[in-house]
Design an enzyme around this catalytic site. Structure first.
Site, mmCIF file in Angstrom:
data_model
loop_
_atom_site.group_PDB
_atom_site.id
_atom_site.type_symbol
_atom_site.label_atom_id
_atom_site.label_comp_id
_atom_site.label_asym_id
_atom_site.label_seq_id
_atom_site.Cartn_x
_atom_site.Cartn_y
_atom_site.Cartn_z
ATOM 1 N N ILE A 36 0.746 -1.317 0.105
ATOM 2 C CA ILE A 36 0.007 -0.044 -0.044
ATOM 3 C C ILE A 36 0.656 1.351 -0.089
ATOM 4 C CG2 ILE A 36 -1.821 1.440 1.201
ATOM 5 C CD1 ILE A 36 -2.772 -1.512 0.195
ATOM 6 N N THR A 37 1.903 1.065 0.698
ATOM 7 C CA THR A 37 2.978 2.473 0.925
ATOM 8 C C THR A 37 3.084 3.192 -0.341
ATOM 9 O OG1 THR A 37 3.999 0.872 2.662
ATOM 10 C CG2 THR A 37 5.232 3.277 1.780
ATOM 11 N N GLU A 38 3.054 4.619 -0.214
ATOM 12 C CA GLU A 38 3.274 5.564 -1.303
ATOM 13 C C GLU A 38 4.679 6.370 -0.838
ATOM 14 O OE1 GLU A 38 1.338 9.347 -3.340
ATOM 15 O OE2 GLU A 38 0.195 8.513 -1.882
ATOM 16 N N GLU A 150 -3.972 5.808 -16.880
ATOM 17 C CA GLU A 150 -3.726 7.260 -16.669
ATOM 18 C C GLU A 150 -2.387 7.671 -17.617
ATOM 19 O OE1 GLU A 150 -3.117 7.522 -12.585
ATOM 20 O OE2 GLU A 150 -0.957 7.116 -12.556
ATOM 21 N N HIS A 188 0.287 10.638 -9.180
ATOM 22 C CA HIS A 188 1.194 9.315 -8.943
ATOM 23 C C HIS A 188 2.544 9.705 -9.490
ATOM 24 C CE1 HIS A 188 -2.483 6.412 -9.135
ATOM 25 N NE2 HIS A 188 -2.355 6.834 -7.912
#
Length: 232
Positions: A36-38, A150, A188
């Site tokens: 999950i980590t960004e 995207e 992102h």
């Protein structure tokens, strides 16, 4: 794993420690690691993906920088809200964007999803659009596939080529970022247009050439899904 029979690791740890967490899971032979980590450095992501492959690829990595994956009524590994699609259904969804995953699931909640997978928007991810397309094509519970992309990179173009060659089920797409300025990262880390590379227009053209119906907005994309399924 020995004590509990665990077969999934969901990684929330901060970016400096995420590589070690993923490699620990892979070393243990976990079947699925959802990252999950960004904000994980690209170098670290490349390193832990290489580590997984060197171990023979027994661990499937989703992400990093992703919302995880859900099979409504069966499992939810990550941060996708369960109440936006409470019942299983006929649609398989693969998306770079977490929030667009949530929006399309909400718009199509009455039809429901076999599974929805957020693959993440970083430049290097463990599971691709193509991996999910192959899984949904083979899944008897999936009747239609929704693909959300995207700007940035060429993942959608490669996915379009795969659809044309290997996918027999209907695919509906949406590409975010038509108004994104060149050279600026949008949201992102991987969402950046460089020259004529990675534009939303090019991605939509590639998908449409492969027979994918592409919506101009999430709402239009949902309407296309309903049309393909004969629901309006």
């Amino acid at each position: 794993m020995a004590a509990t029979g665990a077969d999934v690791s969901v990684v929330f740890v901060p970016p400096p420690f995420a590589r070690a967490a993923v490699e620990e899971a892979a070393d243990a032979g976990i079947g699925l690691a959802v990252v999950i980590t960004e904000g994980i450095p690209v170098h670290d992501a490349v390193a832990f993906h290489a580590h997984v492959r060197a171990l023979g690829g027994a661990t499937r990595v989703i992400g990093p920088n992703c919302p995880g994956l859900i099979s409504p009524g069966r499992s939810n590994a990550g941060i996708i809200p369960a109440d936006i699609a409470p019942e299983p259904g006929r649609i398989g969804l693969v998306s770079k964007s977490g929030t667009l995953t949530y929006q399309l699931m909400y718009e199509l909640r009455d039809i429901g999803f076999s599974s929805a997978v957020g693959i993440g928007g970083d430049p290097v991810v463990g599971t691709t659009h193509i991996d999910c397309l192959a899984a949904f094509e083979a899944d008897p519970d999936t009747e239609l596939i929704v693909l959300i992309g995207e700007i940035g990179g060429d993942a959608e173009e490669r996915a379009a080529a795969y659809v044309a060659a290997h996918v027999t089920k209907p695919v509906v797409g949406y590409v975010a970022g038509f108004t994104a300025p060149e050279g600026r990262t949008m949201g992102h880390a991987g969402a950046i247009v460089s020259g004529s590379t990675g534009t939303a227009s090019a991605k939509r053209a590639a998908l449409e050439a492969a027979g994918v119906a592409v919506g101009a907005t999430p709402a239009e994309t949902a309407a296309l899904v309903r049309g393909v399924l004969g629901m309006g």
